[in-house]
Design an enzyme around this catalytic site. Structure first.
Site, PDB file in Angstrom:
ATOM      1  N   GLY A  70       0.834  -1.186   0.000  1.00 10.72           N
ATOM      2  CA  GLY A  70       0.000   0.000   0.000  1.00 10.72           C
ATOM      3  C   GLY A  70       0.866   1.232   0.000  1.00 10.72           C
ATOM      4  N   VAL A  75       3.940  -5.742   2.746  1.00  9.41           N
ATOM      5  CA  VAL A  75       3.865  -6.793   3.760  1.00  9.41           C
ATOM      6  C   VAL A  75       4.364  -8.103   3.157  1.00  9.41           C
ATOM      7  CG1 VAL A  75       2.367  -8.095   5.303  1.00  9.41           C
ATOM      8  CG2 VAL A  75       1.982  -5.654   4.967  1.00  9.41           C
ATOM      9  N   ASP A 187      -8.407   4.536  10.601  1.00  5.26           N
ATOM     10  CA  ASP A 187      -8.429   3.979   9.237  1.00  5.26           C
ATOM     11  C   ASP A 187      -9.172   2.647   9.221  1.00  5.26           C
ATOM     12  OD1 ASP A 187      -7.978   4.115   6.528  1.00  5.26           O
ATOM     13  OD2 ASP A 187      -5.980   3.214   6.615  1.00  5.26           O
TER      14      ASP A 187
END
Length: 547
Positions: A70, A75, A187
Site C-alpha cells: 500500500g 507486507v 483507518d
C-alpha cells in the site's frame, strides 16, 4: 492501506464466513448461516520470486513471499529463523522524492503503529512481535493471520446481516480496547479487517493511529486515511474522538451488507463532499437492529451517534436473531381477513357457520379483484397487522419487519433467499403525518417521488441520474384511483455497476394513509422475468384493510 497486512494465503486456509452473490442494492437480504469449512479464495503463488525474496532482515527474519502493498509499506510472509515460525513483516516504503520531513513522518508512523498495536491485548488486534530497524527504517514484525481481508471477500459478494453483525462485534471489541488505551485507529475499512481461521476477525494496520498525548502527524496539505470511511468531523478538521472510529465501522457494515460504500464517488473531493452532505439511502439488506446500528453510526453529528455499548447491544441482537414464529395455517389466515368482516357486516358473520365463513372469504377475495386469478402453487399470503394489509409472496421468501419500538415507520418485506428479488410494503399513516408530507393522491405521491429522483438522483434509493421511469396513473384499486410506475437504472457503483428494475404501486386509502408496494429485482439476467412475474402477482393480490 490495501495490503491485506498480516494476512497469509495458505492452501489450507479456511474461513466460515459465507458470501452471498453480489447483493442488489435495496433488496432486503437475510443472513446466511455460517458453514464451517467453506474454503476461502485461493491465491496461486507468483511464477517468479518477487525482488527481495530470500533477504534476511535483522539477522533473523527471512522474507519468503510478498503478501501485498500500500501507500506506506509492503507486507511480506517471512520466517523467524530464531524461533522457527512464520510471521508477517511490514517493509517501509517511502518514495525517495519526498522531503526529508515527510519521510521522517512516514517512518514515525510505522513506529507508532507498532507501539499502538503492542499496547493492546485483544484477540481482534494483530499481535506485534518486534520492530527491526534496518538502515534507520523500522520493519514491523507481527503475527501472520491466515485468511484474507474483508475488502477482498466483498469483491465476490455481500455478507448476510448475521455475519456482518458478527464481524462488526469483533471489530467493535478491538476499537473498544484501543479507545480504552487512548488510541484512535483512524483507518477502519474493509481492507484492514482480516477474516482468519476459526472465525477469527482481526483489525490491523494501526499505521495512522493517534495515541493520546503524542504529537499529531499530518502530511503537508492533507490528512491521512481513506476518504470514503473518514468521519465528517475529521474532514472538517475538528478534533476526532472514539465516535470517529465508530462512524467508520458504520460505513464498513453498510458496505458489507449493501455491496457498495454509501459515500464513494468518482474522485476524492466529491467523496469528501458526500461524507459531509450526502444522506445515504437507508440500508435494505441490513434490517432490524443492524439497520438501527448502521443508521445511528452514520449520523453526521458525532454527539448523536450511539456509544460503543449501544452498538454492541444492537449488533448482538442482529447476530443472534430470535427464531421466526411459525406461520398460521391457511384456514386461520382466511378466516381472520379483517376487510371481509367489514364488507359482510357483523350480523352476517355471526349467522354463518365455519364452512360458510371460509367460503365467504374465498368469494370475497375473488370478487375484490376478478383479474387476480388463483395464486401460483408456490405462493402464500399473510395478513400483516402493522401495515393493515394482506400480502402475497412466494412461499420461500423471508420476512423482515422493523424492530419493535425502533422507529415510527410501518413496513414489511419478503425477500428471495438469494437477495435478488424483494417485495416491500410501506405505509405512511395520516394520523402520524404531523408535517403534512403525505400527498393528496397516489398519483401525486408517485410524481413527487419522480421529482425527488430527478432533482437529487435519489428516489429514496441510491440511484444515479439518467434512470428511465415509466409512469402509469391510470390505475385503479378496489374501485379507487391508484398509480404505478416502473424504474430502470444502473447502480451507482464504479466497480460493480448492476442493472436494476423497480415496480412501484401507490394507493391512498379513504383514511388518508399512503401505501407503497415496491418490488425490486435485477434489470437483466435470469431473475428479470421472475422479478416481473413476482411484481404482477404481488400487486394483483394485495389486500388493504383500510380502504
Amino acid at each position: 492501506m490495501s495490503h491485506n497486512g498480516g494476512v497469509g494465503h495458505e492452501p489450507d486456509d479456511t474461513t466460515s464466513f459465507v458470501l452471498q452473490p453480489p447483493n442488489p442494492q435495496h433488496a432486503v437480504a437475510q443472513s446466511a448461516v455460517p458453514q464451517p469449512g467453506v474454503p476461502a479464495q485461493q491465491f496461486a503463488p507468483p511464477q517468479e520470486p518477487e525482488p527481495g525474496t530470500g533477504r534476511l532482515i535483522a539477522g533473523r527474519y527471512r522474507l519468503l513471499a510478498k503478501l501485498g502493498h500500500g501507500g506506506m509499506g509492503t507486507v511480506w510472509r517471512a520466517k523467524d529463523e530464531t524461533v522457527d515460525r512464520e510471521v508477517a513483516v511490514k517493509e517501509p516504503r517511502v518514495p525517495d522524492h519526498l522531503p526529508e520531513r515527510e519521510r521522517a513522518n512516514a517512518y514515525e508512523r510505522m513506529r507508532r503503529e507498532a507501539r499502538a498495536a503492542a499496547r493492546l491485548d485483544h484477540p481482534a488486534v494483530v499481535n506485534v512481535h518486534d520492530v527491526a530497524v534496518v538502515d534507520g527504517k523500522p520493519w514491523i514484525v507481527m503475527e501472520l493471520v491466515h485468511g484474507r481481508s474483508l475488502g477482498s471477500a466483498l469483491q465476490e459478494g455481500t455478507l448476510g446481516a448475521r455475519e456482518a453483525a458478527t464481524i462488526g462485534l469483533e471489530v467493535l471489541g478491538a476499537l473498544e480496547a484501543a479507545h480504552a488505551a487512548g488510541i484512535l485507529h483512524r483507518d477502519v475499512k474493509p481492507d484492514n479487517v482480516l477474516l482468519g481461521r476459526y472465525d477469527r476477525v482481526v483489525l490491523t494496520d494501526f499505521g495512522i493511529a493517534q495515541i493520546e498525548g503524542e504529537t499529531n502527524l499530518t502530511d503537508t496539505g492533507g490528512f491521512v486515511g481513506s476518504p470514503e470511511y473518514i468521519a465528517p468531523e475529521r474532514v472538517l478538521g475538528q478534533r476526532p474522538g472514539p465516535a470517529s472510529d465508530l462512524w467508520s465501522l458504520g460505513v464498513v457494515l453498510y458496505a458489507a451488507t449493501e455491496g457498495v460504500s454509501p459515500f464513494r464517488r468518482s474522485n476524492t473531493p466529491a467523496t469528501l463532499q458526500s461524507v459531509l452532505n450526502a444522506a445515504p439511502a437507508p440500508p435494505a439488506a441490513a434490517q432490524g437492529p443492524l439497520a438501527e446500528a448502521v443508521n445511528g453510526l452514520l449520523e453526521k453529528d458525532p454527539a448523536r451517534r450511539p456509544d460503543a455499548a449501544r452498538v454492541r447491544a444492537l449488533l448482538t441482537a442482529a447476530a443472534n436473531p430470535p427464531a421466526p414464529a411459525p406461520a398460521p395455517t391457511e384456514v386461520v389466515r382466511h378466516v381472520e381477513v379483517p376487510v371481509a368482516r367489514r364488507r359482510l357486516g357483523l350480523k352476517a358473520w355471526l349467522g354463518l357457520g365455519a364452512a360458510a365463513v371460509a367460503a365467504a372469504v374465498t368469494a370475497y377475495l375473488v370478487l375484490a379483484d376478478p383479474f387476480a386469478g388463483p395464486l401460483p402453487d408456490d405462493w402464500k399470503t399473510a395478513a400483516e397487522k402493522d401495515v393493515t394489509a394482506t400480502l402475497a409472496f412466494p412461499a420461500d421468501y423471508q420476512r423482515t419487519v422493523p424492530e419493535r419500538d425502533s422507529d415510527d415507520s410501518h413496513w414489511v418485506s419478503y425477500t428471495d433467499p438469494s437477495g435478488a428479488v424483494s417485495v416491500v410494503l410501506t405505509v405512511a399513516r395520516k394520523a402520524e403525518d404531523t408535517s403534512n408530507e403525505i400527498k393528496p393522491s397516489a398519483a401525486a405521491e408517485m410524481y413527487a417521488d419522480d421529482a425527488e429522483f430527478t432533482e437529487r438522483g435519489s428516489y429514496r434509493l441510491d440511484m444515479p441520474k439518467g434512470a428511465k421511469t415509466e409512469t402509469d396513473d391510470n390505475v385503479t384499486f378496489e374501485g379507487r384511483k391508484a398509480a404505478a410506475n416502473t424504474v430502470r437504472y444502473t447502480t451507482d457503483d464504479s466497480q460493480h455497476p448492476r442493472p436494476r428494475e423497480l415496480r412501484l404501486f401507490y394507493y391512498k386509502s379513504s383514511a388518508g394513509d399512503m401505501y407503497k408496494l415496491t418490488v425490486a429485482y435485477p434489470g437483466k439476467g435470469d431473475f428479470t422475468e421472475r422479478g416481473r412475474e413476482v411484481a404482477r402477482t404481488a400487486i394483483a393480490n394485495l389486500r388493504i384493510d383500510k380502504l
